[in-house]
Design an enzyme around this catalytic site. Structure first.
Site, PDB file in Angstrom:
ATOM      1  N   ASP A 487      44.496 136.059  25.702  1.00  0.00           N
ATOM      2  CA  ASP A 487      45.879 136.218  26.152  1.00  0.00           C
ATOM      3  C   ASP A 487      46.756 136.950  25.143  1.00  0.00           C
ATOM      4  O   ASP A 487      47.846 137.394  25.465  1.00  0.00           O
ATOM      5  CB  ASP A 487      46.509 134.822  26.333  1.00  0.00           C
ATOM      6  CG  ASP A 487      46.302 134.273  27.723  1.00  0.00           C
ATOM      7  OD1 ASP A 487      46.164 135.076  28.655  1.00  0.00           O
ATOM      8  OD2 ASP A 487      46.285 133.043  27.862  1.00  0.00           O
TER       9      ASP A 487
HETATM   10  C1  GLC Z   1      49.796 131.832  23.688  1.00  0.00           C
HETATM   11  C2  GLC Z   1      48.579 131.205  23.060  1.00  0.00           C
HETATM   12  C3  GLC Z   1      47.367 131.376  23.894  1.00  0.00           C
HETATM   13  C4  GLC Z   1      47.662 130.968  25.299  1.00  0.00           C
HETATM   14  C5  GLC Z   1      48.903 131.684  25.833  1.00  0.00           C
HETATM   15  C6  GLC Z   1      49.225 131.222  27.226  1.00  0.00           C
HETATM   16  O1  GLC Z   1      49.617 133.172  23.751  1.00  0.00           O
HETATM   17  O2  GLC Z   1      48.309 131.728  21.785  1.00  0.00           O
HETATM   18  O3  GLC Z   1      46.315 130.628  23.354  1.00  0.00           O
HETATM   19  O4  GLC Z   1      46.583 131.276  26.099  1.00  0.00           O
HETATM   20  O5  GLC Z   1      49.989 131.416  24.999  1.00  0.00           O
HETATM   21  O6  GLC Z   1      50.361 131.809  27.747  1.00  0.00           O
HETATM   22  C1  GLC Z   2      44.248 129.682  26.192  1.00  0.00           C
HETATM   23  C2  GLC Z   2      44.402 130.023  27.650  1.00  0.00           C
HETATM   24  C3  GLC Z   2      43.219 130.832  28.140  1.00  0.00           C
HETATM   25  C4  GLC Z   2      42.946 131.991  27.231  1.00  0.00           C
HETATM   26  C5  GLC Z   2      42.802 131.536  25.797  1.00  0.00           C
HETATM   27  C6  GLC Z   2      42.653 132.677  24.824  1.00  0.00           C
HETATM   28  O1  GLC Z   2      43.226 128.747  26.034  1.00  0.00           O
HETATM   29  O2  GLC Z   2      44.567 128.880  28.428  1.00  0.00           O
HETATM   30  O3  GLC Z   2      43.471 131.295  29.445  1.00  0.00           O
HETATM   31  O4  GLC Z   2      41.795 132.620  27.680  1.00  0.00           O
HETATM   32  O5  GLC Z   2      43.950 130.812  25.418  1.00  0.00           O
HETATM   33  O6  GLC Z   2      43.823 133.397  24.653  1.00  0.00           O
END
Ligand code: GLC
Ligand code: GLC
Length: 817
Positions: A487
């Site tokens: 993400d």
């Molecule tokens: C932030 C976190 C990530 C998560 C995302 C969801 O970017 O670092 O882990 O998946 O928020 O919106």
């Molecule tokens: C968080 C989110 C997942 C994403 C991950 C890596 O766990 O829930 O959707 O893939 O972060 O950013």
């Protein structure tokens, strides 16, 4: 250092001191009514949706961390002394304390001044209520005159609004008190047809329903005025903060025990039968009263608790292992499966790190969560798949998240995460492999929840596949969109404005930045889709999928291979990310795992080469970090990944979620020793002895462990709700132990440490129970060539599907290398 121990025979974790480094929580409820409960009785409850139907209030990011919960106070009416038998909120030094987190229940027991107390909290199956069964025993030589006060703070339903909209909410609160039941009915007078109720099995000495009367001005939960003076105020909430407190008095002879049951419930009435009498404003209690009466009866509570135990016996009985490794056994047989139930139910919505107000169910997350859940309750997995698929957009893309109550996609986040659609294919494939239920593919499913747009689920998978083909970038790799699995790799974001969301801000047209990770995922999903198409007799379709997958593999070899590992992505300038030419972020883990799981590089040694690079550059004793070197500053063209200080989260933290991808990859190249070693590094049970460093619960996986660039290397955060749960479960059961579901049967292909002499798995699969004994006399890491089924040899290592029989089927396998 430890803060408790496992009690495997009871399937409990026993916490022996209340001041754990962080609150160590458990979940109550596994269907529609849920609660979070910490080891000191903190936490809250909700019905289905942690944001929109919050029953009790909880303040996040509080100090101390964990205040607000299901509290009971005990008061010695002779001395006037009072304490919390769950330690919080009074934090009186207890003579004895023990919290046992079990499968869907938590018990907190303690002793103070020779008064013993024990509370069992759980949610009966099929009900929308929680029981607190409280027992108090007098161990003194004299009689004890005691008061018990219960305490919960009602949330005015929408937890977000509840925490912010005080100008309205301080004037809306309403309750009713009838006999021993406190009814919370804020907004029931207008558009809600649901209310909460909080009942007690004993005759009340008094009650309070106005928080600030119960507490008293300028006081807190550690010394409520009502408890201190030993007498409720009988306050009736009107506006302000509705609260639920019962006051019960008990006199106990020496050695005497008394049981008191408290029940907190959620109830809905038909919209046209809300009031009784109909023209009044009084809640119609006709349908709730029998439920209340039922659970205030101790016999029914005991029966419900037994029912819950049997339920978990059944769920966990689908897969049980007896291996030489205690930590693996414990996680596979008990806790990891249990954690998978929580992630399936709650996705990433409500934990002590997820506030329950932000995130609904994620499209990618929920599909992955199926991997660890589908074997337990396949019918619920099926329903979930169809719900998720119905939020898919007609063009194959997906709403990134949806709200479980409305089952609709969230417009505020929208779509454009270009990996999303493929996880649906993997989710569906996993479901079919477990169940053999091919009929799911013919289910008519809407696009974007639009009536009339129904197409068979299979068509959804086709569009998922095509979605990537319609979004190919300059190197022939898939365009990344807002982000892929990571993400925080936001290559089209270019944000310089504080507070902007990295995931939804897009300042580029998105026609350049590409993802090698999605390329791997596309190949993996493409192969699954081809197998599905073939089964449906769609040979041309199958060939097309395989041809496109093969084409993508070639592109990965050409533009996704860096010499010693797979590249991660290409940025908006067309430059590689995760390459030796980069200064920081030279090598990333996710693309290694995903490409190898897709089979890329298995034949020509590239997979082994990439895994050696992972071992050299990314593996630490606490797990595998996301990338190296960590980003030392903010790079506008990379986005959120570089926003974190080095060593945390996606910036070179040990993001546990993808560790299993490397572990699976290691098993695919036959390296059982290393696969198991990596598994053990993040296994929370194996980390129990370093509890003061790990700090999170030793019975569930955490999303993240601080990486080697962080000063707190080895410290876990964000426990419970993480894709790690499903992936570690899937990896341990299907790839290390290697009892793997396939479309046509159950493969037996363990890849284990050479020093293991063998292990036994009991697996229920499509109506049969197999007792699979794997022997490893020659100290190999893999290589089952044949199986003995019922003592008779079969060719190959796949157990074919067979008609259900009542007796367990014995299977023997020998590793021959
Ligand atoms: C932030 C976190 C990530 C998560 C995302 C969801 O970017 O670092 O882990 O998946 O928020 O919106
Ligand atoms: C968080 C989110 C997942 C994403 C991950 C890596 O766990 O829930 O959707 O893939 O972060 O950013």
């Amino acid at each position: 250092m430890r803060f408790g121990h496992f009690d495997d025979s009871k399937r409990e974790y026993v916490i022996t001191q209340p001041d754990t480094p962080l609150p160590w929580i458990n979940y109550l409820g596994c269907e529609a009514y849920f609660g979070i409960i910490s080891n000191t009785a903190g936490g809250y409850s909700f019905y289905r949706d942690a944001r929109l139907r919050r029953l009790t209030r909880y303040r996040y990011n509080n100090a101390p961390f964990d205040v607000g919960g299901r509290y009971l106070y005990l008061r010695d009416n002779d001395s006037g002394e009072f304490w919390s038998p769950s330690w919080q909120p009074t934090r009186t030094k207890l003579d004895k304390y023990e919290c046992r987190h079990g499968m869907g229940y938590t018990t907190i027991g303690s002793s103070y001044g020779k008064i013993e107390a024990q509370t069992i909290y759980f949610v009966p199956l099929g009900e929308t209520l929680e029981i607190w069964k409280f027992q108090v025993t007098n161990r003194r030589k004299q009689a004890a005159r005691l008061s018990i006060f219960s305490s919960i703070e009602f949330c005015l339903w929408d937890a977000q609004d509840d925490a912010t909209n005080f100008q309205r909410n301080f004037s809306t609160g309403q309750v009713e008190i009838v006999d021993e039941v406190i009814y919370h009915k804020t907004e029931y007078r207008e558009r809600r047809n649901h209310f909460a109720w909080f009942a007690c099995s004993e005759k009340l000495a008094g009650f309070d329903t106005q928080r600030d009367t119960f507490l008293g001005a300028y006081r807190s939960w550690d010394n409520p005025a009502a408890v201190e003076r030993g007498k409720s105020f009988n306050s009736v909430a009107h506006g302000w903060a509705p609260h639920g407190s019962h006051h019960v008095k008990v006199n106990l002879k020496p050695g005497e025990t008394r049981e008191i049951i408290f029940v907190l419930g959620y109830h809905e009435n038909p919209v046209d039968q809300k009031f009784d009498p109909p023209d009044s404003q009084t809640i119609n209690k006709r349908t709730v009263k029998p439920v209340i009466a039922k659970y205030l009866d101790g016999k029914n509570v005991t029966a419900a608790f037994e029912g819950l135990r049997r339920y978990w016996d059944g769920l966990l009985g689908v897969y049980q292992v007896d291996s030489p490794d205690l930590h693996a056994n414990r996680m596979v047989n008990i806790w990891n499966a249990y954690q998978c139930m929580a992630t399936f139910n709650l996705s990433r919505s409500a934990s002590f790190y997820e506030s329950g107000i932000g995130r609904g169910l994620g499209f990618r997350d929920s599909n992955q969560d199926l991997l660890g859940f589908v074997h337990m309750v396949p019918s619920r997995a099926r329903e979930r798949i169809l719900d998720i698929a119905a939020t898919q957009l007609a063009g194959g893309g997906a709403f990134h998240q949806y709200q479980p109550l409305t089952k609709r996609g969230n417009n505020d986040i929208g779509s454009g995460f270009n990996d999303d659609p493929h996880w649906l294919t993997l989710g569906v494939a996993t479901y079919i492999k477990e169940t053999g239920d091919w009929s799911i593919l013919d289910e008519p499913v809407q696009f974007e929840n639009e009536p009339g747009s129904e197409q068979p689920l299979y068509e959804h998978l086709r569009r998922s596949f095509n979605y990537t083909l319609e979004r190919i970038g300059p190197h022939g790799l898939p365009l990344i969109g807002r982000a892929d699995w990571n993400d925080c790799l936001n290559l089209n974001c270019f944000s310089d404005t504080p507070g902007q969301s990295f995931q939804t801000t897009t300042n580029k047209d998105g026609r350049v930045a590409e993802s090698v990770f999605i390329a791997g995922l596309f190949v993996l999903a493409g192969k699954e889709l081809a197998a599905i198409a073939k089964k449906r007799g769609l040979n041309k379709e199958a060939e097309r999928c395989l041809a496109e997958a093969a084409k993508m593999e070639k592109v990965v070899y050409r533009h996704g291979w860096d010499g010693a590992w797979f590249v991660r992505a290409y940025d908006d300038f067309g430059k590689p990310i995760g390459s030796k030419v980069c200064k920081e972020g030279k090598i990333f883990t996710e693309s290694q795992g995903m490409c190898i799981m897709a089979g890329i590089g298995l034949k020509d040694g590239k997979a082994k080469r990439a895994l050696a690079s992972v071992n050299k550059h990314l593996a630490t004793k606490h797990g595998i970090v996301l990338q190296q070197p960590a980003f030392s500053k903010y790079y506008i063209h990379m986005g959120e990944i570089s926003s974190y200080p080095p060593g945390y989260k996606e910036n070179a933290g040990i993001f546990c979620h993808y560790n299993p991808w490397i572990i699976i990859s290691e098993t695919m190249v036959g390296n059982g020793n290393r696969a198991f070693d990596y598994y053990t590094r993040i296994n929370p049970s194996a980390r129990e002895n370093i509890g003061d460093r790990h700090r999170c619960e030793p019975y569930v996986f955490a999303q993240m462990i601080a990486g080697k660039d962080a000063p707190t290397h080895g410290e876990a955060k964000n426990s419970w709700l993480t894709g790690t749960a499903a992936w570690t479960y899937f990896t341990a059961t299907q790839w290390i132990l290697g009892i793997r579901t396939e479309f046509d049967g159950l493969r037996v292909d363990p890849v284990i440490p050479a020093k293991w002499k063998g292990f036994t798995v009991t697996r229920r699969f499509r109506g049969n129970t197999y007792v699979i004994e794997v022997r490893n006399p020659k100290g190999k890491q893999r290589g089952v060539k044949k199986l003995l089924v019922n003592g008779r040899e079969i060719a190959g290592n796949v157990l074919p599907v067979r008609p259900p029989q009542s007796k367990p089927i014995p299977v023997e396998a020998v590793l021959e290398g």
